[in-house]
Design an enzyme around this catalytic site. Structure first.
Site, PDB file in Angstrom:
ATOM      1  N   LYS A  13      19.286  17.310 -55.090  1.00  0.00           N
ATOM      2  CA  LYS A  13      18.427  16.696 -54.073  1.00  0.00           C
ATOM      3  C   LYS A  13      16.953  16.691 -54.504  1.00  0.00           C
ATOM      4  CE  LYS A  13      19.584  19.473 -50.622  1.00  0.00           C
ATOM      5  NZ  LYS A  13      20.502  20.430 -51.272  1.00  0.00           N
ATOM      6  N   ARG A  88      19.911  21.060 -41.479  1.00  0.00           N
ATOM      7  CA  ARG A  88      21.073  21.752 -42.033  1.00  0.00           C
ATOM      8  C   ARG A  88      22.078  22.124 -40.953  1.00  0.00           C
ATOM      9  NH1 ARG A  88      18.354  23.871 -46.916  1.00  0.00           N
ATOM     10  NH2 ARG A  88      19.866  24.824 -48.306  1.00  0.00           N
ATOM     11  N   ARG A 127      21.228  28.271 -63.896  1.00  0.00           N
ATOM     12  CA  ARG A 127      19.823  27.908 -63.718  1.00  0.00           C
ATOM     13  C   ARG A 127      18.915  29.128 -63.916  1.00  0.00           C
ATOM     14  NH1 ARG A 127      18.237  24.484 -58.657  1.00  0.00           N
ATOM     15  NH2 ARG A 127      19.014  26.278 -57.510  1.00  0.00           N
ATOM     16  N   ARG A 160      17.114  33.156 -59.857  1.00  0.00           N
ATOM     17  CA  ARG A 160      16.803  33.326 -58.441  1.00  0.00           C
ATOM     18  C   ARG A 160      17.940  34.073 -57.759  1.00  0.00           C
ATOM     19  NH1 ARG A 160      15.324  27.441 -56.211  1.00  0.00           N
ATOM     20  NH2 ARG A 160      17.021  27.990 -54.825  1.00  0.00           N
ATOM     21  N   ARG A 171      26.767  30.236 -49.944  1.00  0.00           N
ATOM     22  CA  ARG A 171      25.958  29.098 -49.472  1.00  0.00           C
ATOM     23  C   ARG A 171      26.820  27.841 -49.342  1.00  0.00           C
ATOM     24  NH1 ARG A 171      21.273  28.301 -53.427  1.00  0.00           N
ATOM     25  NH2 ARG A 171      20.198  27.218 -51.754  1.00  0.00           N
TER      26      ARG A 171
END
Ligand code: AMP
Length: 215
Positions: A13, A88, A127, A160, A171
Site C-alpha cells: 500500500k 481498518r 524486511r 520492526r 496481524r
C-alpha cells in the site's frame, strides 16, 4: 481524487500511495506512519500506541478516527488524498463517511490489493528498516550493499517488532476478521476496485491507474 488503499500488512500500500502522490499530488495519509512517528517521539499518543502496535493489535478506533479527522483538515488534502491503513474497522469506515459528508466530500474509489498470506509473510519477515532515516530493505529482494547496514546513512538496520513472523500472522488474522469485511461495505457502494497485488510494483501501479480510469 479521494481514495482508500485497502490491503493486508505488506501488500504494498505504501509504495502505491507514493506512486499516486507522484502522479496526482494527492498526499498519502498513513495512520501507521503517523503512529510510528508518535512512538519515536515518545508523545502521549505514542505511549498508548507503541505496545499495541508491537503486539500486532489495533489502536482504539476513537484515537485513529481523531488523527484522520485532523489530518484531512490540512490544506494539502483539498485536491484529494490517499488513505493508507485507514479505515481498518467498520466503525472507522462509518466515521470516515460521516466526516467526508460533513465537508461535502465523498470517496471516489477504494483500491483493494489482493496478496496471498504466504507471500505477505515472506515479504514482511525479510524486511529490514533503517531506524535513522526510514529506508526500507529486504534481505533477498532488495538487500543493502553491506548486510545489516543502511546504504544511505550507514546506521545498523533493524527488524520492526511488527515484522516478526508470529506478529505478522496475528496481524493477518486481525485483517481477515476486522478489515476484510470493509471490502463488502465498499463493493455495495459500487466503488471497490480489486487489484492483484502480486507482481512488479510498476505493473501493479499500471493496473491501479487503469482501474481508476487514469491510464
Ligand atoms: P500499518 O503501518 O498501516 O501496517 O500500521 C501499523 C500498526 O499501526 C497496525 O498494526 C496497528 O497497530 C496500528 N494502526 C495503523 N492504522 C490503524 C488503524 N486504522 N486502526 C487501528 N490501528 C492502526
Amino acid at each position: 481524487m479521494n481514495l482508500i488503499l485497502l490491503g493486508p500488512p505488506n501488500a504494498g500500500k505504501g509504495t502505491q500511495a507514493k506512486n499516486l502522490y507522484a502522479d496526482f499530488q494527492i498526499p498519502q495519509i498513513s495512520t501507521g506512519d503517523i503512529l510510528r512517528k508518535a512512538v519515536k517521539e515518545g508523545t502521549e499518543l505514542g505511549k498508548i500506541a507503541g505496545p499495541l502496535m508491537a503486539a500486532g493489535a489495533y489502536v482504539p478506533d476513537d484515537i485513529v478516527i481523531g488523527i484522520v479527522e485532523e489530518r484531512l483538515k490540512q490544506p494539502d488534502c483539498a485536491k484529494g488524498f490517499v488513505l493508507d491503513g485507514f479505515p481498518r474497522t467498520p466503525p472507522q469506515a462509518d466515521a470516515l463517511d460521516r466526516m467526508l459528508a460533513k465537508n461535502g466530500k465523498k470517496l471516489d474509489a477504494v483500491v483493494s490489493l489482493e496478496v496471498p498470506h504466504a507471500k505477505l509473510i515472506e515479504r514482511g519477515s525479510g524486511r529490514r528498516t533503517c531506524p535513522a532515516d526510514g529506508s526500507v530493505y529486504h534481505v533477498y529482494q532488495n538487500p543493502p550493499k553491506q548486510a545489516g547496514y543502511c546504504d544511505k546513512c550507514g546506521a545498523g538496520l533493524i527488524q520492526r517488532d511488527d515484522d516478526h513472523p508470529e506478529v505478522i500472522e496475528k496481524r493477518l488474522k486481525k485483517y481477515d476478521a476486522e478489515t476484510s469485511p470493509l471490502k463488502d461495505f465498499y463493493a455495495k457502494k459500487g466503488i471497490l476496485k480489486s487489484i492483484d497485488g502480486v507482481g512488479s510494483p510498476e505493473g501493479i501501479y499500471a493496473e491501479i491507474k487503469s482501474a481508476l480510469g487514469k491510464s
